[in-house]
Design an enzyme around this catalytic site. Structure first.
Site, mmCIF file in Angstrom:
data_model
loop_
_atom_site.group_PDB
_atom_site.id
_atom_site.type_symbol
_atom_site.label_atom_id
_atom_site.label_comp_id
_atom_site.label_asym_id
_atom_site.label_seq_id
_atom_site.Cartn_x
_atom_site.Cartn_y
_atom_site.Cartn_z
ATOM 1 C CG ASP A 43 0.815 6.050 -1.271
ATOM 2 O OD1 ASP A 43 0.444 6.370 -0.126
ATOM 3 O OD2 ASP A 43 0.537 6.700 -2.290
ATOM 4 C CG HIS A 47 -2.843 3.166 -2.162
ATOM 5 N ND1 HIS A 47 -3.134 4.435 -2.609
ATOM 6 C CD2 HIS A 47 -1.730 2.777 -2.854
ATOM 7 C CE1 HIS A 47 -2.258 4.799 -3.511
ATOM 8 N NE2 HIS A 47 -1.400 3.804 -3.691
ATOM 9 C CG HIS A 88 6.071 4.811 -2.729
ATOM 10 N ND1 HIS A 88 6.540 6.038 -3.155
ATOM 11 C CD2 HIS A 88 4.886 4.626 -3.361
ATOM 12 C CE1 HIS A 88 5.688 6.572 -4.014
ATOM 13 N NE2 HIS A 88 4.669 5.729 -4.161
#
Length: 729
Positions: free
Chosen positions: A110, A161, A262
């Protein structure tokens, strides 16, 4: 400074085509004004757009964490809470969920792409032949399209996202749609492909969905996206260490997993290290790695529609242009801050030394100068102020002072007011109105002595000011001397702020310029000259509106020394209203730019002219034009930082600059032996007064660029010199 109304317009280099018919010339100037206005409006709109785009795309966020399981609300269907992490609501009311096949791991990342960490993660994935799914933030895609393209080229999947990483549950429907569609456009520009996957920011497990989260999932499904949650959280956003990340992502059984990591949002070195250990460990246990779509039998990033690519290009260019402009503003801000700091350091290093040196017991200009002096006072409709000014001059302690008042065609009782004083060393001559420069030249021509002092008709001088002012002429190299001019009407904020400006911005700077031998302006309120220097330099010219600056530069170029005598003090009436202040500073700024342009070739000259051109004009450009133009950025960017950046850092930075200004002000006031009481309003002056001066300077610059001819403007005088400690008012 006395200002006149009826002088002929100065010669403007931009208007050298004087043979053009007047109508044609006016049309040309009008076109320039329209062009400048359009340019100014465009710049303002561009800056406003930049701020809006940057505020939108730079919205701060924290990395996605995990909401504890068991907190779901009643609206979330049981089939979703107990189903797989991929939720499909694209079929209308039907709810379908998908999980990963056994022994299948979908690595998901992400918040990227990030130019530092995403490439390192891609290198690890390539080394271990592990595909992954990257849920990208659209604004980051717009800033790093090449990196996004690499993700796609190396066989990985892209999911959305949002564009700015907001909490979608708290946004209206139009904003949710915009966040997702703009991300889709950015991906289309970077890769030529689309995505059907979307992960809402701050989401986690299916059994942790709240009623608000469910509304978001339903809205995302209505837009045609599959919502992808996760089943295992690495918690790398906590930076617990590579060992902890590996433990968090090691399955205990054979079930397939969608794991959350991440590749942006901070230091991801632990994530990189953990991946390099985790992937081979799981591969040895028989796990395979897959993208989300491949694992559930879907298509990975199908081609984007043609219009999405060019629309995405426009979006990406907008973000990149906004980034570039904001980066330029930050560079200018740093430049302004650097100039402020450099100026402060130079002032402390040289102005303080200059003052101590001049006040030392061994300092002397040479033998005392007692030669007679002619004081020329140009006057145009100065009936209210001329009497006190002439009385203070006539009472000078210097021997042999002749006061010559040049009445430049006044229509009031200026000449009669002088005659009524009945002072033996004062005479009045009347000439047709022709402007201040003409009046001063006439006064020089009619003066009886070789030392000439010029004083404005609204100025009071201390009894020993003239005597102190002419002492530097003991040095035969000195051609002109600048006096220490102060504000005589300091009541009210406008007067107090101008008083501070004179002490800090004018007199302190003159000490600095004196040290480097490049004083740019002998103030019209109090300045002394050798007649030889005046005539040899051509006298005062009507080429510019800053005749004092123009003359001073000409003296430098002719090889004369121009010095500052701080002990020769005079008190002048400063504008009492904002309108009058605007007019005066507009003329000063415009005239200074005219003078710089007129003498621009000095930078290429040899000898004294070249030395001043390469030193003095540089100082004027940096500290009299560039720094005032850039200084307001400190306040504007502070406002931007308070609203959209780290407030604590912003406040500290602005206060640091204020401390620098305060230290400079204290130094200036101490050197001028002025009480520090007025400095309580310094912060307010920096916030309000500086912005007004900035607009005036900008206005002057635009007027100069468009070739506008600015005529003399009358400044209304009140005769208030109550702050001047000079008898005889």
């Amino acid at each position: 400074m006395t200002v006149y109304r009826s002088a002929p317009p100065p010669h403007d280099p931009a208007e050298s085509t004087s043979l053009l018919p007047p109508l044609r010339r006016r049309r040309r100037i009008r076109r320039r004004r329209v062009l400048a206005g359009a340019l100014g409006l465009t710049v303002l709109l561009l800056l406003a757009t930049v701020v809006l785009v940057e505020v939108y795309t730079d919205a701060g966020f924290t990395p996605d964490g995990t909401t504890p399981a068991g907190t779901a609300d009643t609206e979330v269907p049981r089939a979703v809470r107990e189903g797989g992490p991929v939720i499909d609501l694209t079929g209308g009311g039907e709810v379908r969920t998908y999980g990963m096949p056994a022994r299948t791991i979908a690595l998901t990342f992400d918040d990227g792409p990030d130019p530092q960490w995403t490439p390192k993660i891609l290198d690890v994935l390539a080394r271990h032949h592990a595909p992954a799914t990257f849920f990208v933030v659209g604004s980051q895609v717009a800033r790093h399209p090449d990196l996004t393209g690499r993700i796609a080229r190396e066989g990985h999947e892209l999911g959305g996202h949002t564009f700015t990483h907001p909490d979608l549950a708290g946004l209206p429907e139009w904003r949710r749609e915009m966040e997702n569609s703009q991300t889709q456009l950015a991906i289309a520009h970077a890769t030529g492909r689309a995505t059907r996957l979307m992960r809402p920011p701050y989401s986690s497990f299916a059994d942790a969905l709240t009623d608000k989260d469910w509304q978001t999932v339903r809205a995302v499904g209505g837009q045609g996206y599959l919502t992808v949650l996760d089943t295992m959280d690495s918690e790398d956003w906590k930076r617990p260490g590579a060992d902890a990340i590996v433990r968090n992502l090691t399955p205990k059984g054979d079930a397939g997993q969608i794991v959350l990591l991440h590749d942006a949002g901070g230091d991801r070195s632990q994530t990189v290290a953990a991946l390099d250990r985790l992937i081979p460990q799981l591969q040895k246990r028989g796990y395979r790695f897959s993208t989300v779509s491949a694992a559930i039998g879907g298509r990975i990033n199908p081609p984007a529609a043609g219009d999405a690519v060019w629309r995405g290009r426009a979006l990406v260019w907008t973000v990149q242009v906004a980034d570039a402009v904001l980066a330029a503003l930050w560079v200018l801000l740093i430049t302004a801050g650097g100039l402020i700091v450099i100026r402060t350091l130079i002032l402390f290093a040289f102005a303080w030394r200059h003052s101590r040196h001049r006040r030392g017991p061994d300092w002397s200009w040479g033998l005392p100068v007692t030669s007679p002096v002619t004081v020329v006072v140009p006057a145009y409709n100065e009936e209210k102020t001329i009497g006190p000014a002439v009385r203070s001059l006539a009472a000078s302690a210097h021997p042999g002072v002749e006061v010559l008042v040049v009445d430049d065609g006044s229509t009031d009782g200026t000449a009669d007011a002088v005659r009524d004083l009945r002072l033996g060393n004062v005479r009045v001559v009347r000439i047709p109105n022709g402007g201040k420069a003409g009046a001063l030249n006439a006064g020089v021509a009619l003066s009886r002595h070789d030392l000439v002092v010029m004083v404005d008709a609204d100025t009071l001088v201390e009894p020993d000011a003239i005597h102190r002012l002419v002492q530097p002429f003991a040095d035969p190299r000195v051609g002109a001397v600048a006096g220490n001019v102060k504000v005589g009407n300091r009541r009210g904020l406008i007067g107090r702020w101008q008083h501070m400006e004179y002490v800090i911005g004018f007199n302190l700077d003159r000490r600095l310029y004196d040290t480097f031998g490049c004083i740019p302006t002998i103030p019209g309120a109090l300045g002394a000259f050798r007649r030889e220097a005046l005539t040899g330099s051509g006298g005062l010219s009507t080429d510019t509106l800053a005749e004092d600056t123009d003359l001073t530069i000409a003296l430098h170029r002719a090889g004369w020394r121009v010095v500052y005598e701080e002990s020769a003090r005079a008190y002048t009436e400063a504008p009492a209203t904002v309108r009058q202040l605007w007019r005066q500073r507009y003329r000063w700024s415009y005239g200074t730019m005219q003078s710089m342009w007129k003498h621009r070739r000095a930078v290429l000259d040899r000898g004294a002219s070249g030395r001043f051109g390469r030193r003095g004009l540089l100082f004027i450009a940096l500290f009299s034009v560039l720094l005032p133009l850039l200084a307001p950025l400190v306040d504007l960017m502070a406002i931007y930082g308070l609203l959209f950046l780290d407030r604590q850092v912003t406040v500290i930075g602005w206060l640091a600059m204020l401390v620098v200004q305060v230290l400079t002000a204290v130094l200036a006031f101490r050197l001028d032996h002025e009480p520090l009481r007025p400095l309580w309003s310094l912060p307010l002056q920096q916030i309000v007064y500086r912005q007004v001066m900035y607009v005036v300077l900008l206005h002057s610059a635009l007027a100069a660029l468009t070739g506008r001819r600015l005529e003399w403007q009358t400044i209304h005088r009140t005769g208030d010199l109550s702050s001047a400690p000079v008898p005889g008012r």
